[in-house]
Design an enzyme around this catalytic site. Structure first.
Site, mmCIF file in Angstrom:
data_model
loop_
_atom_site.group_PDB
_atom_site.id
_atom_site.type_symbol
_atom_site.label_atom_id
_atom_site.label_comp_id
_atom_site.label_asym_id
_atom_site.label_seq_id
_atom_site.Cartn_x
_atom_site.Cartn_y
_atom_site.Cartn_z
ATOM 1 N N HIS A 180 -14.949 -30.839 79.125
ATOM 2 C CA HIS A 180 -13.545 -30.717 79.222
ATOM 3 C C HIS A 180 -13.152 -29.749 80.249
ATOM 4 O O HIS A 180 -12.276 -29.837 80.722
ATOM 5 C CB HIS A 180 -13.035 -30.330 77.703
ATOM 6 C CG HIS A 180 -11.569 -30.037 77.585
ATOM 7 N ND1 HIS A 180 -10.804 -29.008 78.149
ATOM 8 C CD2 HIS A 180 -10.640 -30.893 77.030
ATOM 9 C CE1 HIS A 180 -9.693 -29.131 77.649
ATOM 10 N NE2 HIS A 180 -9.247 -30.368 77.377
ATOM 11 N N GLU A 194 -10.855 -30.345 83.332
ATOM 12 C CA GLU A 194 -9.979 -29.246 83.598
ATOM 13 C C GLU A 194 -10.352 -27.851 84.117
ATOM 14 O O GLU A 194 -10.027 -26.809 84.013
ATOM 15 C CB GLU A 194 -9.111 -28.945 82.641
ATOM 16 C CG GLU A 194 -8.286 -30.164 81.873
ATOM 17 C CD GLU A 194 -7.468 -29.548 80.578
ATOM 18 O OE1 GLU A 194 -7.314 -28.654 80.367
ATOM 19 O OE2 GLU A 194 -7.018 -30.676 79.994
#
Length: 261
Positions: free
Chosen positions: A141, A172
């Site tokens: 993530h 991200e």
């Protein structure tokens, strides 16, 4: 003394992915058979979606309040989160606020709590079977928290463990897909297995990783001329990863004198 095990996860609204959380929950419950089992999800969005389907799951504050009201005195809080990141900081703060409500309230670490667990996870990830000449790309993530440094550290751990063509990227954070793609091309890797470096293969895995959208990792890798197959299971499906979570809980539940306190 009434004892409880509270397992805290971010959660998922993807029904099939739910079993990956439950597999870890079962491994943790088996490690603490003398404790009543409870769960909490930290994501308000996921709890709302599940409530719309008729399922109510506590947030952490409500779960701890419920345990206090029921008269539990010894509570172990185990998390399924991967990092000491933003979510874990919130869990730590919320748990600390209940410290005077229980005789004993212990909070366990995330999966990647130290260099030992990082190297152990790297060995787990390299057990994934590959076709001859195939690379292995793990999609994490990522976070703006300093804990994002776990991802490049895991990349190093994979290399040191023999994963010459194993790569870690994040949606991200850093390394990015662009960083991974550059390395794949320089290594001459034209075929990869793409897998989620997440507890569950939920929305991120289905959309950001394996989706048909042109911006998905699968689409962008294929556009670059790389053949892609996807592993649609999260880390929670791996027995070796379940064992890592159970080992963290075992250490948490040791008597204080055994922990050097």
């Amino acid at each position: 003394m009434k004892k409880a095990l509270l397992v805290v996860s971010f959660g998922t609204s993807v029904s099939r992915a739910r079993r990956e959380i439950e597999a870890v929950e079962q491994a943790l419950a088996a490690q603490a058979p003398d404790r009543a089992f409870f769960r909490a999800y930290t994501s308000p969005t996921i709890r709302r979606l599940l409530a719309q389907r008729g399922e109510q799951i506590f947030d952490l504050n409500s779960a701890l309040e419920n345990l206090a009201v029921q008269g539990y005195e010894d509570v172990a809080v185990a998390v399924t989160h991967l990092l000491y990141g933003i979510e874990y900081d919130k869990i730590k703060e919320q748990t600390a606020a209940f410290s005077k409500r229980f005789s004993c309230l212990r909070l366990g670490p995330p999966l990647l709590a130290d260099s030992g667990s990082l190297c152990a996870l790297a060995r787990c990830l390299l057990q994934e079977p590959l076709a001859p000449g195939e690379g292995l790309v793990w999609m994490g993530h990522g976070t703006e928290h300093f804990a994002n440094m776990v991802y490049p550290a895991l990349q190093t751990a994979l290399r040191l463990a023999g994963g010459r063509h194993a790569y870690v990227g994040t949606v991200e954070g850093w390394p990015s897909l662009e960083d991974v793609l550059t390395k794949l091309q320089s290594d001459g890797c034209s075929r990869v297995l793409l897998a989620p470096l997440m507890l569950v293969a939920g929305d991120h895995a289905q959309n950001d990783m394996a989706g048909s959208d042109p911006e998905s990792w699968k689409s962008r890798l294929e556009e670059a001329g790389i053949s892609v197959r996807c592993r649609m299971e999260g880390l929670g499906a791996l027995v070796s990863v379940q064992d890592l979570y159970a080992a963290h809980l075992q250490k948490l539940l040791q008597p204080e004198e055994d922990n050097g306190v």
